[in-house]
Design an enzyme around this catalytic site. Structure first.
Site, PDB file in Angstrom:
ATOM      1  N   ARG A   1      11.176  42.056  83.790  1.00  0.00           N
ATOM      2  CA  ARG A   1      10.222  40.932  83.794  1.00  0.00           C
ATOM      3  C   ARG A   1      10.514  40.159  85.073  1.00  0.00           C
ATOM      4  O   ARG A   1      11.626  39.660  85.258  1.00  0.00           O
ATOM      5  CB  ARG A   1      10.409  40.041  82.564  1.00  0.00           C
ATOM      6  CG  ARG A   1       9.612  38.756  82.660  1.00  0.00           C
ATOM      7  CD  ARG A   1       9.496  37.997  81.369  1.00  0.00           C
ATOM      8  NE  ARG A   1       8.602  38.661  80.450  1.00  0.00           N
ATOM      9  CZ  ARG A   1       8.092  38.090  79.357  1.00  0.00           C
ATOM     10  NH1 ARG A   1       8.406  36.847  79.055  1.00  0.00           N
ATOM     11  NH2 ARG A   1       7.289  38.755  78.563  1.00  0.00           N
TER      12      ARG A   1
ATOM     13  N   CYS B   1      -0.920  35.965  72.825  1.00  0.00           N
ATOM     14  CA  CYS B   1       0.341  36.683  73.097  1.00  0.00           C
ATOM     15  C   CYS B   1       1.563  35.835  72.765  1.00  0.00           C
ATOM     16  O   CYS B   1       2.629  36.373  72.510  1.00  0.00           O
ATOM     17  CB  CYS B   1       0.369  37.144  74.543  1.00  0.00           C
ATOM     18  SG  CYS B   1       0.322  35.786  75.732  1.00  0.00           S
TER      19      CYS B   1
ATOM     20  N   ARG C   1       4.342  44.702  68.844  1.00  0.00           N
ATOM     21  CA  ARG C   1       4.945  45.031  70.149  1.00  0.00           C
ATOM     22  C   ARG C   1       6.046  46.067  69.965  1.00  0.00           C
ATOM     23  O   ARG C   1       6.218  46.952  70.802  1.00  0.00           O
ATOM     24  CB  ARG C   1       5.546  43.770  70.801  1.00  0.00           C
ATOM     25  CG  ARG C   1       4.590  42.616  71.059  1.00  0.00           C
ATOM     26  CD  ARG C   1       3.821  42.752  72.344  1.00  0.00           C
ATOM     27  NE  ARG C   1       4.605  43.009  73.531  1.00  0.00           N
ATOM     28  CZ  ARG C   1       5.189  42.080  74.292  1.00  0.00           C
ATOM     29  NH1 ARG C   1       5.066  40.803  73.990  1.00  0.00           N
ATOM     30  NH2 ARG C   1       5.859  42.421  75.380  1.00  0.00           N
TER      31      ARG C   1
ATOM     32  N   GLN D   1       2.013  44.113  76.691  1.00  0.00           N
ATOM     33  CA  GLN D   1       1.384  43.177  75.748  1.00  0.00           C
ATOM     34  C   GLN D   1      -0.031  43.645  75.396  1.00  0.00           C
ATOM     35  O   GLN D   1      -0.401  43.734  74.217  1.00  0.00           O
ATOM     36  CB  GLN D   1       1.315  41.780  76.407  1.00  0.00           C
ATOM     37  CG  GLN D   1       0.561  40.749  75.600  1.00  0.00           C
ATOM     38  CD  GLN D   1       1.338  40.248  74.404  1.00  0.00           C
ATOM     39  OE1 GLN D   1       2.465  39.823  74.538  1.00  0.00           O
ATOM     40  NE2 GLN D   1       0.751  40.308  73.224  1.00  0.00           N
TER      41      GLN D   1
ATOM     42  N   HIS E   1       0.505  42.056  82.457  1.00  0.00           N
ATOM     43  CA  HIS E   1       1.405  42.126  81.293  1.00  0.00           C
ATOM     44  C   HIS E   1       0.952  43.341  80.457  1.00  0.00           C
ATOM     45  O   HIS E   1       0.409  43.199  79.367  1.00  0.00           O
ATOM     46  CB  HIS E   1       1.322  40.820  80.493  1.00  0.00           C
ATOM     47  CG  HIS E   1       2.441  40.622  79.513  1.00  0.00           C
ATOM     48  ND1 HIS E   1       3.477  41.519  79.367  1.00  0.00           N
ATOM     49  CD2 HIS E   1       2.686  39.625  78.609  1.00  0.00           C
ATOM     50  CE1 HIS E   1       4.312  41.070  78.431  1.00  0.00           C
ATOM     51  NE2 HIS E   1       3.856  39.934  77.963  1.00  0.00           N
TER      52      HIS E   1
ATOM     53  N   ASP F   1      -4.481  32.370  75.890  1.00  0.00           N
ATOM     54  CA  ASP F   1      -3.098  32.276  76.374  1.00  0.00           C
ATOM     55  C   ASP F   1      -2.931  30.863  76.924  1.00  0.00           C
ATOM     56  O   ASP F   1      -3.913  30.129  77.115  1.00  0.00           O
ATOM     57  CB  ASP F   1      -2.866  33.344  77.464  1.00  0.00           C
ATOM     58  CG  ASP F   1      -1.409  33.448  77.902  1.00  0.00           C
ATOM     59  OD1 ASP F   1      -0.538  32.836  77.234  1.00  0.00           O
ATOM     60  OD2 ASP F   1      -1.136  34.126  78.909  1.00  0.00           O
TER      61      ASP F   1
HETATM   62  N1   CP Z   1       4.177  37.507  74.665  1.00  0.00           N
HETATM   63  C1   CP Z   1       5.351  37.629  75.281  1.00  0.00           C
HETATM   64  O1   CP Z   1       5.533  38.433  76.198  1.00  0.00           O
HETATM   65  O2   CP Z   1       6.315  36.803  74.792  1.00  0.00           O
HETATM   66  P1   CP Z   1       7.710  36.491  75.461  1.00  0.00           P
HETATM   67  O3   CP Z   1       7.431  35.759  76.750  1.00  0.00           O
HETATM   68  O4   CP Z   1       8.432  35.639  74.471  1.00  0.00           O
HETATM   69  O5   CP Z   1       8.423  37.780  75.729  1.00  0.00           O
HETATM   70  N1  NVA Z   2       0.611  34.074  80.876  1.00  0.00           N
HETATM   71  C1  NVA Z   2       1.892  33.819  80.287  1.00  0.00           C
HETATM   72  C2  NVA Z   2       2.270  34.904  79.350  1.00  0.00           C
HETATM   73  C3  NVA Z   2       3.552  34.691  78.593  1.00  0.00           C
HETATM   74  C4  NVA Z   2       3.914  35.831  77.702  1.00  0.00           C
HETATM   75  C5  NVA Z   2       2.928  33.649  81.363  1.00  0.00           C
HETATM   76  O1  NVA Z   2       2.941  34.434  82.325  1.00  0.00           O
HETATM   77  O2  NVA Z   2       3.705  32.711  81.289  1.00  0.00           O
END
Ligand code: CP
Ligand code: NVA
Length: 309
Positions: free
Chosen positions: A108, A267, A293, A138, A135, A227
């Protein structure tokens, strides 16, 4: 070697295979505890190394359980404890070590270029666990959830996104093109998808429409996605942005424009883009969505390891 960086780069045949495998595996382990292993230990002895440059709850937990349920294990690295983050070691050398010690790498990151750099130097597969531009794990999982609940292929449903045009939406756009489903995007004019995404839409698809009026975007929807308005590391004027999104809040009134059996997905984590009542209502399937997930990521792991049947 197969990577999982962007839905755009994966064939629809493989994406479908992942979803079919996830459904089969989920059905087979209805009575099992989280740490019990699937029959045959398909990833016995494999080590998934994970690294999070941004916060995570769901992705972290779901990859942990996913690899464990396949008979492997995981190790999570803290970027601030690595020489890499201090500029004291290169991505090239870090990647060499990861490749020698582990079997796959889940990253990530706050920089898309890092995914590409790691891909270049790793000799093991890499999974994108969220980047500024996408993402993918997801959204593939969310397609699984939609089809599980609606009991129909997503190509037969009207999907609506209400909110910021961020990484999650970008992956939803790629999914709309791959899986050929209708996607309405409702967002303020000055927060529309980036030019690159708009060009990608123009080149590939005429099933995606963008509306400045959230009611128009919601009309006849089977599923509404949203989101946070402010994503992690979003370097914008937050107060100004939140103001623009005020009329895009998902509440009972807005849901009223969708189909009667429309569901709400998010998400997570959430902000104020959804009304508490909708979030806690029967229409909201966010907990089922989060747990799925695990199931889809198991099949993504099998895909990158070349073990998908
Ligand atoms: N939706 C998602 O990716 O959650 P986290 O940021 O908690 O991993
Ligand atoms: N759009 C959000 C998704 C979190 C899972 C972010 O990037 O923070």
């Amino acid at each position: 070697m197969k990577h999982f960086i962007d839905l755009k780069d994966i064939s629809i045949k493989d994406l479908r295979k992942i979803l079919v495998d996830a459904k089969r595996r989920k059905n087979l382990r209805k009575k099992l505890n989280p740490l019990e292993v699937d029959n045959g230990y398909p990833l016995k002895g494999k080590l998934l190394i994970q690294m999070f440059e941004k916060s995570s709850l769901r992705t972290r937990l779901s990859f942990y359980l996913a690899i464990k349920q396949l008979g492997g294990s995981t190790l999570t690295l803290r970027p601030d404890e690595l020489h890499l983050s201090k500029g004291a070691e290169s991505i090239e050398d870090t990647a060499k070590i990861l490749s020698n010690f582990g079997n796959a790498f889940m990253l990530r990151t706050n920089d898309d270029k890092k995914l590409e750099e790691f891909r270049k130097y790793l000799s093991i597969p890499i999974i994108n666990g969220l980047s500024p531009s996408s993402h993918p794990t997801q959204i593939l999982s969310d397609i699984f959830t939609v089809e599980e609940i609606k009991k129909k292929p997503i190509s037969k449903l009207n999907i609506t996104w209400i909110g910021d045009c961020n990484n999650v939406l970008n992956s939803l756009v790629s999914a709309s093109i791959k899986f050929s489903f209708k996607l309405n995007i409702g967002c303020p004019k000055n927060y529309q998808p980036k030019k690159k995404v708009l060009n990608y839409i123009k080149r590939n698809n005429n099933k995606i429409s963008i509306y400045e009026d959230p009611r128009k975007a919601t009309a006849n929807a089977d599923v509404i996605f949203s989101d946070k308005v402010i994503s992690m590391n979003d370097k914008v004027n937050k107060a100004k942005k939140l103001k623009y999104f005020k009329k895009f809040k998902i509440d009972k009134k807005l849901m009223g424009f969708a189909k009667k059996d429309c569901i709400f997905l998010h998400c997570l984590p959430r902000g104020k883009e959804v009304d508490d009542k909708i979030f806690s209502s029967k229409k909201s399937k966010v907990w089922q969505q989060a747990l799925n997930r695990v199931h889809v990521q198991k099949s993504i792991l099998l895909y990158i390891f070349g073990k998908l049947r």
